[in-house]
Design a protein around this motif. Structure first.
Motif, PDB file in Angstrom:
ATOM      1  N   THR A 259      12.807 -16.622 -20.764  1.00  0.00           N
ATOM      2  CA  THR A 259      12.872 -17.612 -21.834  1.00  0.00           C
ATOM      3  C   THR A 259      14.165 -18.420 -21.739  1.00  0.00           C
ATOM      4  O   THR A 259      14.164 -19.637 -21.916  1.00  0.00           O
ATOM      5  CB  THR A 259      12.773 -16.911 -23.200  1.00  0.00           C
ATOM      6  OG1 THR A 259      11.498 -16.273 -23.290  1.00  0.00           O
ATOM      7  CG2 THR A 259      12.915 -17.892 -24.338  1.00  0.00           C
TER       8      THR A 259
ATOM      9  N   GLN B  49       6.064 -19.819 -27.235  1.00  0.00           N
ATOM     10  CA  GLN B  49       5.429 -18.512 -27.260  1.00  0.00           C
ATOM     11  C   GLN B  49       4.634 -18.308 -28.546  1.00  0.00           C
ATOM     12  O   GLN B  49       3.547 -17.776 -28.531  1.00  0.00           O
ATOM     13  CB  GLN B  49       6.519 -17.434 -27.137  1.00  0.00           C
ATOM     14  CG  GLN B  49       5.982 -16.035 -27.024  1.00  0.00           C
ATOM     15  CD  GLN B  49       7.030 -15.069 -26.495  1.00  0.00           C
ATOM     16  OE1 GLN B  49       8.179 -15.443 -26.271  1.00  0.00           O
ATOM     17  NE2 GLN B  49       6.649 -13.837 -26.279  1.00  0.00           N
TER      18      GLN B  49
ATOM     19  N   ASP C 224       5.965 -20.804 -22.316  1.00  0.00           N
ATOM     20  CA  ASP C 224       6.615 -19.511 -22.517  1.00  0.00           C
ATOM     21  C   ASP C 224       5.611 -18.483 -23.038  1.00  0.00           C
ATOM     22  O   ASP C 224       5.301 -18.463 -24.220  1.00  0.00           O
ATOM     23  CB  ASP C 224       7.779 -19.663 -23.497  1.00  0.00           C
ATOM     24  CG  ASP C 224       8.676 -18.425 -23.494  1.00  0.00           C
ATOM     25  OD1 ASP C 224       8.337 -17.454 -22.780  1.00  0.00           O
ATOM     26  OD2 ASP C 224       9.696 -18.432 -24.203  1.00  0.00           O
ATOM     27  N   GLU C 225       5.131 -17.641 -22.170  1.00  0.00           N
ATOM     28  CA  GLU C 225       4.162 -16.606 -22.509  1.00  0.00           C
ATOM     29  C   GLU C 225       3.094 -17.137 -23.463  1.00  0.00           C
ATOM     30  O   GLU C 225       2.878 -16.577 -24.538  1.00  0.00           O
ATOM     31  CB  GLU C 225       4.868 -15.386 -23.136  1.00  0.00           C
ATOM     32  CG  GLU C 225       6.013 -14.908 -22.278  1.00  0.00           C
ATOM     33  CD  GLU C 225       6.249 -13.406 -22.354  1.00  0.00           C
ATOM     34  OE1 GLU C 225       5.355 -12.694 -22.822  1.00  0.00           O
ATOM     35  OE2 GLU C 225       7.320 -12.971 -21.915  1.00  0.00           O
TER      36      GLU C 225
HETATM   37 MG   LIG Z   1      10.749 -14.440 -23.605  1.00  0.00          MG
END
Ligand SMILES: [Mg+2]
Ligand SMILES: Nc1ncnc2c1ncn2[C@@H]1O[C@H](COP(=O)(O)OP(=O)(O)O)[C@@H](O)[C@H]1O
Lengths: 293, 392
Positions: B86, B125, B201-202
């Protein structure tokens, strides 16, 4: 059936509190406002009269005819104006303050919230007397301005609507800052980052994301300042002087020197009705706004 | 009215006061400071020597990360939680400022530019969809910030809605959408302005398995369709292997290996990579020849390549590349401890000399049944070409 009984049982304490502290006094006021006024204050039980409400808008001339009297309406308008001004000023000062507070490191935020609440630790009367020391002719502000050569005469703020506004803004500022701060602090920081990411500069991130998301806090703060501001009594009384009477003082006068309880109760009821109407109008607009288009 | 920004934005805030530069992607700034890095046309994101510490240097989130991400590739940052994935994305997006190193996108140095002047967009995310705006208002946000015309915005929003299959939902608020749908809104919002690079991000970690598999395919399709460089973060090795053109495996703020999924899986460059990606048997060994190694038990193994330099090494072999043989055959002697039937495969746990356990996997074919039982003596055949020699 059991669940129903349980529900009532659990609700009972709250209902009782509201009943005793709200409904009973209000009911009493409603009754008083429709009774005849006693010769030396108080009321005459059993003798009904709507004189109090008539008196709000009309006066009897020498021929005993009703003539429109806008004195009391003007006092109401002045109070509403002052409450609105106070709300606008506290918003203008409170929002940037809350915004700054909400973006401090968490450890410092706690301290700042505490500092905002510090005025609550001193009695309102004392704080208003402190403002008298600051504002009166020859007071701290006058003295400083004179010494600095910025003015040659006392500026004479004391006992003007401006003095009342200053006092009210000061007293109500925490009620504006705290709800706004709470709603700002709850905003997910990634939403602000997302705004920047999509090309919003600081100003547009503020107006397009932060401000709309803080709206519940702004509305809450505005209600918390406007409603009590409308009925404020101590500050206008001490700082505003006799020339610019407010609803709060007027009502107090009716129960005090004027010995006209029914009129005082009627004034209080008109004020209450105005506040309720304003809140309902807001609630309606809010609900319509929240509905999916 | 002065407005305070979140702490992370402050460094970039100073930059906001610089004379405005065209935010148009691809046009490198005219200043000498933003000089292009020469003919790096096919490199989309060029990170060099990135270092980032937090908590006054106590946490080193990135420890000298250099990576060149090619144009239009699906590039994945893979690593365990807390390895700095991240942080790397946030440096590229401009939400954090690096302690050292530089980031360039298509030759344009981004150092010091605030996020709103960078030609990259982020899919967060947690989605970070604006809750007070409808689906179409969310998607239009970036376009409005670019002051495009109403007609252009409407057309682009419609295009994006079709791309992420959200037609008919344009008037809904995010609270009326499922997690997967919110995810699509976030994607459409980030893609609407046609950034040159998309950082993700994910993006799938909050979805349930079924939806996640669907979205993996969807994302691949999208990336091929829009032809934008994707920098994708995940801690899921399966996701990384199935979706990526290339993968960077990270651990403790460093990139350990960059390669295609096949390279990463078949030829891990480090013990951590071999262990993190898929299942691996790791055997401590010492070098006795260029391609000969001795195990703790005294048994010797031959490998196809010399691998890492040094004396004390680790041999790595995938469970499906080792096979069972009758006792006495070439290989390591052992005893079958456990047999686990797994549907498509059967896994054998074999205890070998020196107290080590090896896992072997065989595919179940029609009519096949375990050829051995637990407690039986076997030999484990390790083909020389399947053994990787890694530094300890
Ligand atoms: Mg992360
Ligand atoms: N704002 C921050 N303050 C302090 N430490 C941080 C901050 N952001 C990340 N870290 C630390 O940096 C390391 C890397 O974090 P991160 O990049 O979020 O990892 P990943 O995304 O790979 O899980 C972690 O140890 C994390 O605790």
């Amino acid at each position: 059936m059991r669940a129903e009984a349980r529900r009532i049982g659990l609700l009972a304490p709250a209902m009782l509190t509201i009943g005793v502290l709200l409904v009973v006094p209000l009911g009493l006021m409603a009754i008083i406002s429709t009774l005849a006024r006693g010769p030396s204050g108080g009321i005459i039980w059993g003798q009904h009269s709507l004189d109090a409400y008539v008196q709000f808008l009309f006066e009897r001339d020498l021929m005993d005819r009703l003539a429109l009297n806008t004195d009391y309406l003007r006092i109401f308008a002045r109070s509403i104006g002052l409450a609105a001004t106070t709300t606008a000023l506290t918003l203008l000062i409170g929002f940037p303050t809350a915004l700054w507070m909400a973006f401090q490191p968490p450890s410092r935020r706690t301290l700042l919230v505490f500092i905002v609440t510090v005025p609550f630790w001193t009695n309102l009367l004392v704080r208003n007397y402190a403002w008298i020391l600051l504002l009166r002719d020859g007071g701290v502000i006058d003295w400083t301005l004179l010494k600095l050569g910025l003015t040659s005469r006392p500026i004479g703020i004391m006992y003007t609507p401006l003095a009342t506004a200053i006092g009210l803004v000061y007293s109500f500022l925490p009620y504006m800052i705290l709800p706004i701060y709470v709603s700002l602090e709850k905003i997910d920081r990634r939403l602000i980052e997302a705004a920047y990411d999509l090309g919003a500069d600081r100003r547009r991130a503020l107006f397009r994301v932060i401000l709309p998301l803080a709206m519940p806090g702004l509305v809450g703060g505005a209600i918390l300042v406007f409603v009590p501001g409308l009925g404020a009594f101590i500050t206008p009384e001490l700082l505003g002087g006799a020339k610019s009477m407010m609803v709060g003082s007027l009502i107090q006068q009716q129960f005090g020197q004027a010995r006209n309880w029914p009129f005082g109760a009627a004034l209080a009821f008109v004020l209450l009705a105005l506040v309720l109407l304003a809140l309902m109008a807001h609630a309606l607009r809010y609900r319509r706004g929240a509905k999916p288009a | 009215m002065s407005v305070e920004l979140p702490r992370t934005m402050r460094a970039s805030a100073a930059e906001a006061r610089r004379p405005a530069e065209p935010p148009t992607p691809g046009r490198a700034g005219g200043e000498a400071a933003r000089a292009s890095r020469g003919a790096a046309a096919e490199v989309a994101v060029d990170c060099r020597g990135l270092v980032k510490s937090f908590a006054g240097g106590a946490v080193r989130a990135l420890d000298g990360v250099s990576v060149a991400i090619k144009a239009n590739e699906f590039f994945t940052l893979l690593g365990p939680s807390g390895c700095g994935k991240t942080t790397l994305l946030r440096l590229i997006a401009g939400f954090e400022t690096q302690d050292a190193g530089s980031v360039a996108v298509y030759g344009q140095l981004l150092d010091g530019l605030p996020p709103f002047r960078r030609p990259v967009n982020t899919v967060f995310q947690s989605y970070a969809v604006f809750p007070h705006l409808t689906v179409e208002e969310n998607i239009a946000f970036g376009l409005e910030m670019q002051r495009r015309s109403r007609r252009e915005i409407d057309a682009r929003v419609a295009e994006m809605l079709a791309l992420v299959k959200l037609e008919g939902m344009e008037k809904r608020k995010p609270a009326q959408l499922s997690g997967g749908q919110q995810q699509r809104v976030a994607l459409a919002r980030a893609l609407a302005t046609a950034p040159r690079v998309l950082l993700l991000d994910e993006p799938l970690s909050a979805l349930d398995l079924k939806l996640r598999t669907d979205m993996q395919l969807e994302l691949k399709r999208l990336q091929a369709e829009v032809g934008i460089t994707f920098v994708f973060v995940t801690h899921d090795q399966h996701e990384a292997l199935t979706m990526s053109d290339r993968i960077a495996v990270m651990n403790r703020g460093k990139i350990l290996q960059i390669g295609t999924p096949e390279e990463i899986y078949e030829r891990p460059a480090a013990r951590f990579v071999a262990d993190f990606i898929g299942e691996t048997n790791l055997l401590p060994a010492t070098r006795i020849g260029e391609r000969r190694f001795r195990l703790a038990s005294g048994e010797e193994l031959e490998t196809a390549e010399p691998g890492a330099a040094g004396e004390a090494l680790t041999l790595a072999i995938r469970p499906e590349r080792a096979s069972l043989a009758p006792p006495g055959d070439p290989g390591l002697a052992g005893i079958v401890e456990q047999i686990v039937y797994e549907g498509t495969d059967t896994t054998y746990h074999v205890l070998i000399a020196g107290g080590l356990r090896l896992r072997l996997r065989e595919q179940n074919r029609e009519g096949s049944r375990p050829r051995v039982g637990t407690g039986e003596r076997v030999a484990v055949a390790l083909p020389a070409a399947a053994i990787r020699v890694l530094a300890e």
